[in-house]
Design a protein around this motif. Structure first.
Motif, PDB file in Angstrom:
ATOM      1  N   VAL A 240       0.861  -1.187   0.000  1.00 46.58           N
ATOM      2  CA  VAL A 240       0.000   0.000   0.000  1.00 46.58           C
ATOM      3  C   VAL A 240       0.890   1.228   0.000  1.00 46.58           C
ATOM      4  O   VAL A 240       1.815   1.328   0.808  1.00 46.58           O
ATOM      5  N   ALA A 241       0.627   2.147  -0.909  1.00 52.18           N
ATOM      6  CA  ALA A 241       1.364   3.412  -0.940  1.00 52.18           C
ATOM      7  C   ALA A 241       0.645   4.423  -0.062  1.00 52.18           C
ATOM      8  O   ALA A 241      -0.582   4.558  -0.120  1.00 52.18           O
ATOM      9  N   LEU A 242       1.417   5.114   0.767  1.00 54.07           N
ATOM     10  CA  LEU A 242       0.898   6.161   1.633  1.00 54.07           C
ATOM     11  C   LEU A 242       1.527   7.494   1.244  1.00 54.07           C
ATOM     12  O   LEU A 242       2.738   7.572   1.042  1.00 54.07           O
ATOM     13  N   ILE A 243       0.714   8.526   1.140  1.00 57.77           N
ATOM     14  CA  ILE A 243       1.213   9.866   0.864  1.00 57.77           C
ATOM     15  C   ILE A 243       0.709  10.779   1.973  1.00 57.77           C
ATOM     16  O   ILE A 243      -0.490  11.076   2.065  1.00 57.77           O
ATOM     17  N   GLY A 244       1.626  11.186   2.853  1.00 61.49           N
ATOM     18  CA  GLY A 244       1.279  12.179   3.854  1.00 61.49           C
ATOM     19  C   GLY A 244       1.311  13.558   3.232  1.00 61.49           C
ATOM     20  O   GLY A 244       2.236  13.882   2.487  1.00 61.49           O
ATOM     21  N   VAL A 245       0.312  14.365   3.507  1.00 63.80           N
ATOM     22  CA  VAL A 245       0.174  15.678   2.882  1.00 63.80           C
ATOM     23  C   VAL A 245      -0.025  16.742   3.956  1.00 63.80           C
ATOM     24  O   VAL A 245      -0.917  16.616   4.798  1.00 63.80           O
ATOM     25  N   SER A 246       0.805  17.783   3.913  1.00 63.69           N
ATOM     26  CA  SER A 246       0.635  18.944   4.783  1.00 63.69           C
ATOM     27  C   SER A 246       0.381  20.158   3.908  1.00 63.69           C
ATOM     28  O   SER A 246       1.142  20.436   2.973  1.00 63.69           O
ATOM     29  N   LEU A 247      -0.695  20.867   4.196  1.00 60.59           N
ATOM     30  CA  LEU A 247      -1.046  22.071   3.455  1.00 60.59           C
ATOM     31  C   LEU A 247      -0.947  23.258   4.417  1.00 60.59           C
ATOM     32  O   LEU A 247      -1.890  23.587   5.131  1.00 60.59           O
ATOM     33  N   GLY A 248       0.230  23.878   4.456  1.00 60.15           N
ATOM     34  CA  GLY A 248       0.444  25.022   5.330  1.00 60.15           C
ATOM     35  C   GLY A 248       0.291  26.325   4.593  1.00 60.15           C
ATOM     36  O   GLY A 248       0.180  26.371   3.367  1.00 60.15           O
ATOM     37  N   ARG A 298      -0.051   0.173  -5.160  1.00 53.91           N
ATOM     38  CA  ARG A 298       0.711   1.119  -5.975  1.00 53.91           C
ATOM     39  C   ARG A 298       2.198   1.030  -5.647  1.00 53.91           C
ATOM     40  O   ARG A 298       2.583   0.798  -4.497  1.00 53.91           O
ATOM     41  N   SER A 299       3.030   1.233  -6.651  1.00 55.08           N
ATOM     42  CA  SER A 299       4.470   1.240  -6.462  1.00 55.08           C
ATOM     43  C   SER A 299       4.921   2.600  -5.947  1.00 55.08           C
ATOM     44  O   SER A 299       4.170   3.585  -5.984  1.00 55.08           O
ATOM     45  N   GLU A 300       6.175   2.665  -5.474  1.00 52.94           N
ATOM     46  CA  GLU A 300       6.701   3.949  -5.014  1.00 52.94           C
ATOM     47  C   GLU A 300       6.767   4.947  -6.166  1.00 52.94           C
ATOM     48  O   GLU A 300       6.474   6.132  -5.987  1.00 52.94           O
ATOM     49  N   GLU A 301       7.125   4.463  -7.347  1.00 51.64           N
ATOM     50  CA  GLU A 301       7.182   5.352  -8.506  1.00 51.64           C
ATOM     51  C   GLU A 301       5.818   5.958  -8.801  1.00 51.64           C
ATOM     52  O   GLU A 301       5.701   7.169  -9.068  1.00 51.64           O
ATOM     53  N   VAL A 334       5.854   3.204   0.827  1.00 48.39           N
ATOM     54  CA  VAL A 334       5.165   2.010   0.343  1.00 48.39           C
ATOM     55  C   VAL A 334       5.467   0.878   1.316  1.00 48.39           C
ATOM     56  O   VAL A 334       6.631   0.611   1.626  1.00 48.39           O
ATOM     57  N   THR A 335       4.427   0.236   1.804  1.00 46.66           N
ATOM     58  CA  THR A 335       4.612  -0.776   2.846  1.00 46.66           C
ATOM     59  C   THR A 335       3.619  -1.906   2.681  1.00 46.66           C
ATOM     60  O   THR A 335       2.506  -1.701   2.190  1.00 46.66           O
ATOM     61  N   ALA A 336       4.033  -3.103   3.109  1.00 47.51           N
ATOM     62  CA  ALA A 336       3.120  -4.243   3.199  1.00 47.51           C
ATOM     63  C   ALA A 336       2.795  -4.556   4.648  1.00 47.51           C
ATOM     64  O   ALA A 336       2.218  -5.599   4.947  1.00 47.51           O
ATOM     65  N   ARG A 337       3.163  -3.670   5.561  1.00 53.24           N
ATOM     66  CA  ARG A 337       2.894  -3.886   6.984  1.00 53.24           C
ATOM     67  C   ARG A 337       1.432  -3.607   7.318  1.00 53.24           C
ATOM     68  O   ARG A 337       0.799  -2.745   6.724  1.00 53.24           O
ATOM     69  N   VAL A 353       8.215  19.250   6.522  1.00 49.76           N
ATOM     70  CA  VAL A 353       7.780  20.638   6.692  1.00 49.76           C
ATOM     71  C   VAL A 353       8.906  21.469   7.293  1.00 49.76           C
ATOM     72  O   VAL A 353       9.200  22.586   6.843  1.00 49.76           O
ATOM     73  N   ARG A 354       9.527  20.915   8.325  1.00 50.88           N
ATOM     74  CA  ARG A 354      10.597  21.652   9.010  1.00 50.88           C
ATOM     75  C   ARG A 354      11.787  21.926   8.076  1.00 50.88           C
ATOM     76  O   ARG A 354      12.371  23.003   8.076  1.00 50.88           O
ATOM     77  N   GLU A 355      12.128  20.926   7.256  1.00 50.51           N
ATOM     78  CA  GLU A 355      13.273  21.065   6.354  1.00 50.51           C
ATOM     79  C   GLU A 355      12.877  21.633   4.991  1.00 50.51           C
ATOM     80  O   GLU A 355      13.730  21.808   4.123  1.00 50.51           O
ATOM     81  N   ASP A 356      11.591  21.914   4.815  1.00 53.64           N
ATOM     82  CA  ASP A 356      11.060  22.459   3.559  1.00 53.64           C
ATOM     83  C   ASP A 356      11.401  21.559   2.375  1.00 53.64           C
ATOM     84  O   ASP A 356      11.906  21.989   1.339  1.00 53.64           O
ATOM     85  N   VAL A 357      11.100  20.256   2.516  1.00 52.57           N
ATOM     86  CA  VAL A 357      11.280  19.278   1.439  1.00 52.57           C
ATOM     87  C   VAL A 357       9.917  19.043   0.788  1.00 52.57           C
ATOM     88  O   VAL A 357       9.005  18.525   1.435  1.00 52.57           O
ATOM     89  N   PRO A 358       9.749  19.427  -0.462  1.00 50.55           N
ATOM     90  CA  PRO A 358       8.416  19.305  -1.081  1.00 50.55           C
ATOM     91  C   PRO A 358       7.919  17.861  -1.177  1.00 50.55           C
ATOM     92  O   PRO A 358       6.777  17.566  -0.839  1.00 50.55           O
ATOM     93  N   VAL A 359       8.770  16.935  -1.683  1.00 44.91           N
ATOM     94  CA  VAL A 359       8.394  15.539  -1.821  1.00 44.91           C
ATOM     95  C   VAL A 359       9.488  14.675  -1.212  1.00 44.91           C
ATOM     96  O   VAL A 359      10.596  14.589  -1.756  1.00 44.91           O
ATOM     97  N   ALA A 360       9.216  14.076  -0.089  1.00 48.12           N
ATOM     98  CA  ALA A 360      10.174  13.191   0.571  1.00 48.12           C
ATOM     99  C   ALA A 360       9.699  11.752   0.398  1.00 48.12           C
ATOM    100  O   ALA A 360       8.496  11.463   0.288  1.00 48.12           O
ATOM    101  N   THR A 361      10.651  10.813   0.352  1.00 48.89           N
ATOM    102  CA  THR A 361      10.313   9.398   0.240  1.00 48.89           C
ATOM    103  C   THR A 361      10.958   8.605   1.364  1.00 48.89           C
ATOM    104  O   THR A 361      12.020   8.969   1.864  1.00 48.89           O
ATOM    105  N   LEU A 362      10.298   7.536   1.740  1.00 48.93           N
ATOM    106  CA  LEU A 362      10.827   6.609   2.733  1.00 48.93           C
ATOM    107  C   LEU A 362      11.059   5.262   2.056  1.00 48.93           C
ATOM    108  O   LEU A 362      10.316   4.870   1.157  1.00 48.93           O
TER     109      LEU A 362
END
Length: 369
Positions: A240-248, A298-301, A334-337, A353-362
């Motif tokens: 399952v792909a997860l996308i965390g979204v912050s709208l500041g 969904r894949s990470e890509e 992306v995780t199967a957990r 948010v703190r580091e101002d990274v628009p799109v981060a991946t794990l």
């Protein structure tokens, strides 16, 4: 899955559960029809644990009951049953199969995991898709017992193989019952009606949050239900792909008082979020202007591409509606957990948010089995 016999069709887990339970119920019934053999491939331990009591009853009546799942070595099977360990990369690890055979009866379900989710799924687990076929014809069950006997032969103890072989010999000594086709037709009618009845049950925790009634945003209770956190699910079977979204607030954004109103702003935000979702995806409101997009299979890509589309869509809203001005940060995992690592994604989102990274991946979290 073998290629001869019935042609597999694409079916959801929801559609197959009734058939699986019908075969298991038949296997646990008291009948004087000779020795009984049961094979069951469960994929993962939580699915077997849910049915353990049922298989205790089956094993008490059967000549041999064989249970296969990934990591079965530490599993204590019911008395009279045999646990077979499947490797993560074993072809059988993708199967959810149940077969019961006596000289007078046979029932079989063979389902191969597509690692996909149906677009109309009411929950991720119930919507998992399989290439599957099933039958209540004895000779079809015989073919499956022979197949599983062959592929598992070196993993079965001698007494289990002997019990299977004796049952097969007895089956071959008797012709199949002439009325099997009638039983099979009746079973298909009942299974179809059960599936249609299930479709009428509403999903808790879902509500329309926009003018378009087809748009759905889950709250956290709805997320728990939809992802299976409050039911039986298992790690390792579906990424399952997860996308965390912050709208500041963007730096220099116009004062909220002079904007066109919070309602239109919220509507625009929801439109942006749901615009990147496919039919089987969901969005979850975690906090004010903090969301989680859940994209099964969904894949990470693909997830990174969805995050980038979200950024582009927010930029387009800002150009079209000056009152909408957000600084967007996203984190992709992306995780199967199971349960899903929502807390980890939220922690990474705070870092982005703190580091101002628009799109981060794990890195994809390893499945826990």
């Amino acid at each position: 899955m073998r290629q001869s016999g019935p042609v597999p069709e694409q079916l959801s887990k929801r559609s197959l559960v009734t058939v699986s339970h019908a075969i298991e119920r038949a296997a646990s019934a008291t009948a004087e029809d000779g020795p009984l053999v049961v094979f069951a491939l469960f994929q993962r331990l939580p699915y077997f644990d849910r049915e353990r009591r049922r298989y205790e009853r089956i094993a008490a009546r059967a000549a041999a009951t064989v249970v296969g799942l990934v990591g079965a070595d530490p599993v204590l099977p019911p008395p009279g049953a045999y646990a077979v360990s499947l490797d993560e990369n074993d072809d059988l690890a993708r199967e959810w199969s149940v077969v019961a055979l006596t000289p007078r009866f046979g029932g079989v379900l063979v389902a191969r995991d597509r690692v996909e989710v149906a677009s109309d799924a009411s929950t991720v687990e119930s919507g998992r898709l399989f290439d599957a076929w099933w039958s209540f014809r004895r000779d079809e069950a015989l073919h499956e017992v022979l197949r599983l006997r062959e592929v598992l032969a070196d993993r079965l103890p001698a007494d289990a193989r002997a019990a299977v072989d004796e049952t097969v010999r007895r089956v071959r000594d008797l012709p199949a019952a002439a009325g099997e086709a009638r039983v099979d037709a009746a079973a298909r009618l009942l299974a179809g009606r059960a599936d249609r009845a299930y479709r009428t049950v509403p999903t808790p925790g879902r509500r329309p949050d926009a003018a378009d009634e087809s748009v759905r945003i889950l709250d956290e209770a709805g997320m728990a239900h939809w992802t299976g956190a409050d039911a039986v699910t298992a790690s390792g079977v579906l990424p399952v792909a997860l996308i965390g979204v912050s709208l500041g607030e963007s730096a220099g954004a116009a004062d909220r008082v002079v904007r066109r109103g919070a309602a239109r702003e919220a509507q625009a935000v929801l439109g942006v979020l749901t615009g990147v979702l496919g039919p089987a995806d969901r969005a979850v409101r975690l906090a004010d202007r903090e969301y989680l997009l859940i994209l099964p299979a969904r894949s990470e890509e693909e997830a990174v591409a969805a995050a980038q589309r979200l950024h582009e869509s927010v930029a387009g809203q800002t150009r079209s509606y000056p009152f909408v001005s957000f600084a967007v940060h996203t984190v992709v995992a992306v995780t199967a957990r199971r349960p899903l690592p929502v807390a980890e994604v939220r922690q990474a989102l705070r870092w982005a948010v703190r580091e101002d990274v628009p799109v981060a991946t794990l890195a994809a979290a390893p499945p826990m089995v």
